[in-house]
Scaffold this motif. Structure first.
Motif, mmCIF file in Angstrom:
data_model
loop_
_atom_site.group_PDB
_atom_site.id
_atom_site.type_symbol
_atom_site.label_atom_id
_atom_site.label_comp_id
_atom_site.label_asym_id
_atom_site.label_seq_id
_atom_site.Cartn_x
_atom_site.Cartn_y
_atom_site.Cartn_z
ATOM 1 N N TRP A 66 43.202 23.979 49.649
ATOM 2 C CA TRP A 66 42.143 22.995 49.720
ATOM 3 C C TRP A 66 42.451 22.030 48.704
ATOM 4 O O TRP A 66 42.860 22.407 47.264
ATOM 5 C CB TRP A 66 41.070 23.776 49.488
ATOM 6 N N GLN A 67 41.767 20.657 48.941
ATOM 7 C CA GLN A 67 41.886 19.791 48.016
ATOM 8 C C GLN A 67 41.097 18.658 48.457
ATOM 9 O O GLN A 67 40.475 18.652 49.524
ATOM 10 C CB GLN A 67 43.290 19.010 47.609
ATOM 11 N N THR A 68 40.406 17.980 47.357
ATOM 12 C CA THR A 68 39.700 16.645 47.471
ATOM 13 C C THR A 68 40.215 15.447 46.864
ATOM 14 O O THR A 68 40.324 15.315 45.540
ATOM 15 C CB THR A 68 38.201 17.034 47.277
ATOM 16 N N PRO A 69 40.946 14.567 47.682
ATOM 17 C CA PRO A 69 41.407 13.315 46.997
ATOM 18 C C PRO A 69 40.375 12.526 46.596
ATOM 19 O O PRO A 69 39.305 12.342 47.386
ATOM 20 C CB PRO A 69 42.207 12.692 48.136
ATOM 21 N N PHE A 70 40.550 11.935 45.434
ATOM 22 C CA PHE A 70 39.430 10.797 44.972
ATOM 23 C C PHE A 70 40.241 9.735 44.520
ATOM 24 O O PHE A 70 41.140 9.419 44.258
ATOM 25 C CB PHE A 70 38.648 11.575 43.964
ATOM 26 N N ASN A 71 39.105 8.557 44.623
ATOM 27 C CA ASN A 71 39.601 7.323 44.118
ATOM 28 C C ASN A 71 38.201 6.772 43.564
ATOM 29 O O ASN A 71 36.982 6.790 44.167
ATOM 30 C CB ASN A 71 39.916 6.352 45.296
ATOM 31 N N ALA A 72 38.180 6.256 42.285
ATOM 32 C CA ALA A 72 37.169 5.861 41.559
ATOM 33 C C ALA A 72 37.438 4.760 40.904
ATOM 34 O O ALA A 72 38.514 4.210 40.277
ATOM 35 C CB ALA A 72 36.724 7.015 40.911
ATOM 36 N N ASP A 73 36.174 3.750 40.781
ATOM 37 C CA ASP A 73 36.426 2.590 39.564
ATOM 38 C C ASP A 73 36.220 3.470 38.129
ATOM 39 O O ASP A 73 35.316 4.444 38.165
ATOM 40 C CB ASP A 73 35.023 1.676 40.126
#
Length: 169
Positions: A66-73
């Motif tokens: 399981w994983q959750t890719p993230f992209n954030a300012d």
């Protein structure tokens, strides 16, 4: 013929424990403003075996990565983003790069006011890069699952997780 209503991303909320492993009391912060991507990838792992009496293989699910890719300012006033940035900035590892992450299903009310079905994951925060988006700094990586998820409920007012509590109808 009625149209099928597709579940909206806004019916799911994410929270990160910014107190980390060192604190005895979790401090969950909402992960909303600043995040442009926060996707869940169960990552089913499979096995395959072909028996002599079958021409097709028999497959089974054996586990999950399981994983959750993230992209954030990089909005440092957003506490969850600052926590993630600090993991990468100071190159934390091991237990210092781990915390709890909760996914709340806002469309699945539970017993009690402002309580909803939720899953808690212990995660390792992988900060892959600090990006430059036309002069604005970003941060991307993955929340990597550590062990099995815990089912329960989350109160969005008190920001508390109750393990194993049954969801109401």
């Amino acid at each position: 013929m009625a149209l099928t209503e597709v579940r909206k991303r806004t019916s799911q909320a994410s929270y990160l424990d910014i107190a980390g492993n060192a604190a005895s009391t979790p401090e969950f912060e909402f992960m909303g403003t600043g995040f442009t991507e926060l996707n869940e990838e169960p990552g089913a792992q499979t096995s395959s075996k072909r028996y002599v009496n079958n021409s097709a293989a028999t497959r089974a699910i054996t586990g999950y990565e399981w994983q959750t890719p993230f992209n954030a300012d990089q909005i440092k006033s957003e506490k969850a983003i600052k926590y993630i940035i600090d993991v990468g900035k100071f190159q934390k590892n091991g237990a210092e790069a781990e915390t709890d992450y909760i996914i709340v299903d806002l469309d699945e009310a539970a017993a009690g006011e402002n309580a909803f079905a939720a899953r808690k994951f212990h995660v390792a925060i992988e900060v892959a890069s600090f990006t430059d988006n036309d002069g604005e700094m970003g941060c991307e990586g993955n929340l990597l699952g550590v062990g099995d998820p815990v089912v329960g409920t989350f109160n969005t007012t008190t920001k508390t997780f109750a393990e194993g509590v049954q969801v109401g109808s």
